[in-house]
Design a protein around this motif. Structure first.
Motif, PDB file in Angstrom:
ATOM      1  N   THR A 467     -19.459  33.199 -29.710  1.00  0.00           N
ATOM      2  CA  THR A 467     -20.315  33.422 -28.076  1.00  0.00           C
ATOM      3  C   THR A 467     -19.164  32.985 -27.921  1.00  0.00           C
ATOM      4  O   THR A 467     -19.447  32.417 -26.140  1.00  0.00           O
ATOM      5  N   GLN A 468     -17.493  32.684 -28.128  1.00  0.00           N
ATOM      6  CA  GLN A 468     -17.141  32.334 -27.273  1.00  0.00           C
ATOM      7  C   GLN A 468     -15.858  33.451 -27.517  1.00  0.00           C
ATOM      8  O   GLN A 468     -15.062  33.845 -25.967  1.00  0.00           O
ATOM      9  N   HIS A 469     -15.481  34.129 -28.099  1.00  0.00           N
ATOM     10  CA  HIS A 469     -14.637  35.112 -27.298  1.00  0.00           C
ATOM     11  C   HIS A 469     -14.675  36.232 -29.047  1.00  0.00           C
ATOM     12  O   HIS A 469     -15.073  36.685 -29.485  1.00  0.00           O
ATOM     13  N   PHE A 470     -14.893  37.318 -28.036  1.00  0.00           N
ATOM     14  CA  PHE A 470     -14.746  38.763 -28.946  1.00  0.00           C
ATOM     15  C   PHE A 470     -13.272  39.339 -29.280  1.00  0.00           C
ATOM     16  O   PHE A 470     -12.929  40.084 -28.027  1.00  0.00           O
ATOM     17  N   SER A 471     -12.822  39.793 -29.817  1.00  0.00           N
ATOM     18  CA  SER A 471     -11.740  40.374 -30.354  1.00  0.00           C
ATOM     19  C   SER A 471     -11.794  41.819 -30.741  1.00  0.00           C
ATOM     20  O   SER A 471     -12.650  41.760 -32.255  1.00  0.00           O
TER      21      SER A 471
ATOM     22  N   PHE B   8     -22.645  27.067 -23.721  1.00  0.00           N
ATOM     23  CA  PHE B   8     -21.973  27.624 -24.370  1.00  0.00           C
ATOM     24  C   PHE B   8     -21.580  29.116 -23.681  1.00  0.00           C
ATOM     25  O   PHE B   8     -20.589  30.017 -25.157  1.00  0.00           O
ATOM     26  N   ILE B   9     -23.071  29.804 -23.201  1.00  0.00           N
ATOM     27  CA  ILE B   9     -23.487  31.198 -23.770  1.00  0.00           C
ATOM     28  C   ILE B   9     -21.657  31.590 -22.753  1.00  0.00           C
ATOM     29  O   ILE B   9     -22.082  30.793 -21.195  1.00  0.00           O
ATOM     30  N   SER B  10     -21.085  32.236 -22.550  1.00  0.00           N
ATOM     31  CA  SER B  10     -20.042  32.983 -21.838  1.00  0.00           C
ATOM     32  C   SER B  10     -20.713  33.728 -20.984  1.00  0.00           C
ATOM     33  O   SER B  10     -21.608  34.525 -20.733  1.00  0.00           O
ATOM     34  N   THR B  11     -20.027  34.284 -19.718  1.00  0.00           N
ATOM     35  CA  THR B  11     -21.287  35.102 -18.910  1.00  0.00           C
ATOM     36  C   THR B  11     -20.932  36.180 -19.152  1.00  0.00           C
ATOM     37  O   THR B  11     -22.067  36.296 -19.233  1.00  0.00           O
ATOM     38  N   TYR B 209     -27.703  27.019 -20.158  1.00  0.00           N
ATOM     39  CA  TYR B 209     -26.701  27.051 -21.546  1.00  0.00           C
ATOM     40  C   TYR B 209     -25.409  27.872 -20.731  1.00  0.00           C
ATOM     41  O   TYR B 209     -24.787  28.054 -21.872  1.00  0.00           O
ATOM     42  N   THR B 210     -25.435  28.641 -19.543  1.00  0.00           N
ATOM     43  CA  THR B 210     -24.045  28.842 -19.322  1.00  0.00           C
ATOM     44  C   THR B 210     -22.787  28.011 -18.541  1.00  0.00           C
ATOM     45  O   THR B 210     -23.317  27.764 -17.944  1.00  0.00           O
ATOM     46  N   LYS B 211     -21.954  29.022 -19.311  1.00  0.00           N
ATOM     47  CA  LYS B 211     -20.673  28.378 -19.432  1.00  0.00           C
ATOM     48  C   LYS B 211     -20.478  28.467 -17.468  1.00  0.00           C
ATOM     49  O   LYS B 211     -20.551  29.834 -16.826  1.00  0.00           O
TER      50      LYS B 211
END
Lengths: 508, 375
Positions: A467-471, B8-11, B209-211
């Motif tokens: 959920t942070q970063h897709f690399s 915690f959910i990015s766009t 929960y979305t940033k």
């Protein structure tokens, strides 16, 4: 602490006889405990050297330590006509200037030093002991790791000796930020464990968490780093390895530079690396040494191997026993033809061959190398061939099982290979019960389990399903290093995000 | 659950989760459902129209949510309409999601019986689906988002390769004439396509929960566009290669369409293996969200722990899923759910938005949060 109940007085006294008896008692009068009397020439007083046979470097003991003792303490003659106690004090002061030598009155410490192969000198009328570092560094010389062979890469692996291993790391990373934190694990075994990380790169919370978990371990003796792994992993009932183990210093080096933490342990060449995610376990250090285009191809091949190792037998079972219609017509006919006369259901047929292969593999590991090869030939060729000729299994089944076995050898980490082995059998049973649907259900279960799994705060499926970063740069393809090494992996939340190209940026 | 959730959910993940939630049953049945009702090959235009309306619904949900940052509909509805009416609205959503997830379990079981396991009793497949589904859902929203991200690339690859592989069967003539009877029939049958878009109202829950929830308009537009595009391509390809007349007679037209792929080279001949796999994965992603939202609502309403609620819902869902006697009843349930989802995504949020603007209700810390972000 554990042996305190027996001795009447646990303190060192001025009576050398009592001290000797005390140490002997604490060490259970072991046969390897040596008390060597060193009589003082003029008086009838004596000093006693205590050590454990085999642990000490005899040459060093006799040449250097005894020399010091005899020149400073034993020699009563000549100008050394000072009172005895004064001479003892002088000796203690003089000897303490030596490397790895110190004076102590703590019995527990003396016992611990003895167990580490050091020598302690008890002196008559003196309530203390002089400890000399005489431990013998008995370790094999570093050689190429057996379990992680590479075509290209350093031909060196960790050894059983911890000092040698930390030195190996220090020699590889000459950065003052490379830090070793030592702690002792095991009430009886008392193994030294070193947490190894790069200060300023690693996320301090991670180090703190590792330290907390290591300190919480309460066992008598961690025999191998696998014990520690078992105690500090997040999910004990998961089939997946959540901690990486390696014999390769270069792999540890790479991990440290990414901002991960390594745990080295005394007595085993296998160090642990945390945190780890599943895609990391599919990488090999060699990936980064070779050029990126062939490496990318190899990596894709590895994921293909993962697919084969996990799904191939179950797909075969599902397609043959439930969905013949989904097979290409010609293939369906040829499979049906080859299965003609096979008396067992597909699951049973697959199990026969899979279990045979697993047995062969296990036998191959246990046997001496030349015999192992013979077993491989007998098993692979003879059994396969004759099983087909006897009509127990179909030739296509043999192909499927062999392909699966070969694929499961293609993983760069043994721990993954054995997890996948287990899951393959689960898949096979599911496929025999619910066909393709069963396979999909188990796939959903496995992936669900993966995304719910954490290794030291990092999601196990990261960076694929993070959920942070897709690399994408280091997943299926291995991007060229100048792109790859710009940043450290985001999921590790390292303090220093940049890895290269600093000179192009303004100073920070 | 009283404290504010950590976003915690990015766009980018919002887009993916949104798309995977919506795409579910619809992709298999949409060409028939829409074609039956409309009767002309203009189904694809209708899909676009539905997409536009869905986006309208998304906007309403978005603006409503943004009046109450970091809160879900279950939290803030009572502030707009009062405690009792708020509980009723929550209950409506819970029942909607319950029925929807049960319906998914049933539909996948029907499709599995039709294409994979014709001997296995449907009860087994329903129960297996529910049990596997509840395992992930106990991991909560982070696990749901992750698994959506996990499956999404696979879905895209398979869907677009289906289109590519079936290219030679596609005949543009089958899509003609365009708007034979003018635009009016399109409007009258919009409701039937809407069921394929049901699920857009998850915005009401995910946004909490979305940033950077305020900037969520673009990712949601992208998501709606992606769904519309996938549906449109599917509908065009299915009707373009099977003709409308045939499509109307098929229960699962998209599946039949995939089946007719004849691509040289062994395994691609039977591309439906891949298609049914990814379709099941998408059924799961939809089911996860619906089950989660149902149990989340119940746990908030009654103050129960969410995990026991999830597990307790499995037998309930099983009973609901077993209620329809045959496929026709399932399809009737599907039409019913299409209608309720219009209420869930458009009518109720619209009324709530209207009321909250009228009564000037908004969360106090919304302004604070905004000021905090700017400062």
């Amino acid at each position: 602490m554990m042996r305190s109940s027996q001795s009447p007085s646990k303190e060192l006294t001025t009576s050398v006889g009592h001290n000797q008896q005390l140490l002997a008692e604490l060490l259970g009068n072991s046969s390897d405990l040596v008390f060597q009397e060193l009589p003082l020439a003029a008086s009838n007083r004596k000093a006693i050297a205590v050590y454990l046979k085999g642990l000490v470097d005899q040459k060093f003991l006799f040449n250097r330590v005894y020399e010091v003792i005899s020149s400073q303490l034993l020699n009563d003659a000549g100008e050394n006509q000072r009172p005895y106690l004064e001479r003892v004090n002088w000796f203690v002061q003089y000897a303490s200037t030596f490397a790895q030598a110190f004076h102590t009155t703590n019995v527990e410490q003396i016992i611990s030093e003895l167990l580490h192969g050091n020598t302690c000198i008890l002196i008559e009328e003196h309530a203390g002991a002089m400890v000399f570092g005489t431990s013998k560094e008995k370790s094999r010389s570093p050689e190429e790791p057996q379990s992680e062979a590479l075509v290209r890469g350093p031909r060196i692996g960790f050894v059983e000796d911890l000092t040698e291993n930390t030195a190996l790391m220090r020699r590889r990373i000459k950065d003052p930020h490379l830090t070793f934190d030592s702690l002792i694990i095991g009430r009886r075994g008392r193994k030294e464990v070193v947490i190894c990380y790069l200060r300023g790169v690693v996320n301090p919370d991670l180090v703190e968490e590792v330290r907390r978990r290591l300190k919480a371990i309460d066992i008598d003796d961690p025999i191998e780093s696998g014990y520690i792994e078992n105690y500090i992993q997040d999910h004990k009932y998961s089939p997946f390895p959540q901690i990486q183990n390696t014999e390769r210093p270069d792999r540890v080096e790479g991990a440290l530079l990414e901002g991960r933490v390594a745990i080295l342990m005394e007595g085993t060449p296998f160090s642990l690396i945390v945190p780890v995610t599943f895609p990391m376990l599919m990488q090999s250090p060699e990936d980064y040494y070779e050029r990126w285009i062939p490496t990318t191809l190899i990596r894709v091949l590895r994921y293909l191997a993962l697919f084969f190792a996990l799904f191939l037998p179950s797909l075969y079972i599902a397609l043959v026993s439930y969905h013949q219609g989904l097979l290409p017509t010609k293939l369906a006919i040829s499979i049906a033809g080859s299965r003609e006369g096979v008396p067992f259901p597909t699951l049973f047929e697959a199990l026969i061959m899979e279990v045979t292969i697993e047995l062969l593999r296990e036998a191959g590991v246990r046997l001496p190398k030349p015999v192992g090869q013979a077993v491989g030939i007998v098993g692979g060729l003879v059994i396969g061939q004759s099983a087909v000729e006897a009509g127990i299994v179909s030739p296509i089944m043999v192909i499927v099982v062999s392909l699966t076995a070969i694929s499961s050898f293609a993983f760069p980490q043994y721990a993954v290979a054995i997890s996948i082995r287990l899951l393959r059998f689960v898949m096979m049973f599911a496929a025999s019960v619910l066909g393709l649907y069963g396979i999909i259900l188990i796939f959903v279960l496995i992936t669900s389990h993966m995304v719910k799994l954490y290794s030291f705060g990092v999601n196990y499926a990261a960076p694929y399903a993070s959920t942070q970063h897709f690399s994408w740069k280091d997943l299926f393809i291995r991007a060229p290093l100048h792109l790859l090494l710009k940043h450290r992996p985001a999921m590790l939340k390292s303090l220093d995000r940049t890895r290269s190209g600093l000179s192009k940026k303004k100073g920070d | 659950m009283g404290s504010l959730p950590i976003p915690f959910i990015s766009t980018y993940h919002l887009t993916i989760t949104f798309v995977s939630t919506i795409i579910g049953v619809g992709i298999l049945t949409l060409p028939r459902v829409a074609g039956e009702k409309l009767g002309t090959p203009d189904v694809w235009i209708e899909v676009i129209l539905s997409g536009i309306i869905s986006f309208l619904a998304v906007c309403i949900c978005l603006y409503l949510s943004n009046r109450f940052p970091q809160e879900t509909l279950y939290h803030y509805n009572k502030r707009i309409v009062g405690k009792i009416l708020g509980a009723v609205i929550s209950l409506l959503y819970i029942v909607h999601y319950l029925f929807y997830s049960a319906y998914e379990a049933r539909v996948q079981a029907e499709a599995v019986r039709h294409y994979l396991l014709d001997q296995t009793p449907i009860e087994v497949t329903i129960l297996a689906f529910l049990l596997v589904g509840v395992y992930l859902t106990t991991g909560g929203l982070p696990a749901i988002v992750r698994i959506s991200v996990f499956y999404f690339p696979i879905t895209l690859v398979i869907i677009f390769s289906i289109v590519l592989l079936n290219w030679q069967n596609f005949k543009l003539d089958n899509l003609r004439p365009v708007m034979e009877f003018g635009p009016l029939p399109l409007a009258s049958s919009l409701l039937s396509t809407s069921q394929a878009f049901s699920g857009v109202e998850v915005v009401l829950f995910f946004l909490a929960y979305t940033k950077e929830a305020r900037k969520a308009l673009r990712p949601l537009l992208l998501g709606t566009a992606l769904v519309t595009l996938i549906y449109m391509i599917t509908v065009m390809m299915v009707i373009g290669s099977l003709t409308l007349e045939e499509t109307k007679t098929l229960t699962w037209p998209t599946m039949e369409f995939v089946k007719q792929i004849e691509f040289p080279g062994a395994f691609f001949e039977h591309f439906e293996i891949f298609f049914i796999s990814i379709w099941l994965l998408n059924m799961f992603t939809t089911f996860f969200v619906d089950l989660y939202l149902a149990s989340f609502g119940i746990s908030l309403l009654f103050g129960w722990n969410i995990r026991p609620v999830m597990l307790g819902l499995v037998p309930v869902l099983y009973v609901i899923a077993s209620l329809p006697k045959d496929l026709n009843e399932v399809m009737r349930l599907s039409n019913l759910l299409g209608t309720t989802s219009v209420f869930a995504s458009l009518v109720i949020p619209g009324v709530l938005l209207f009321l909250s603007v009228l009564l000037g209700k908004r969360n106090d810390n919304s302004r604070m949060a905004k000021a905090g972000k700017e400062g």
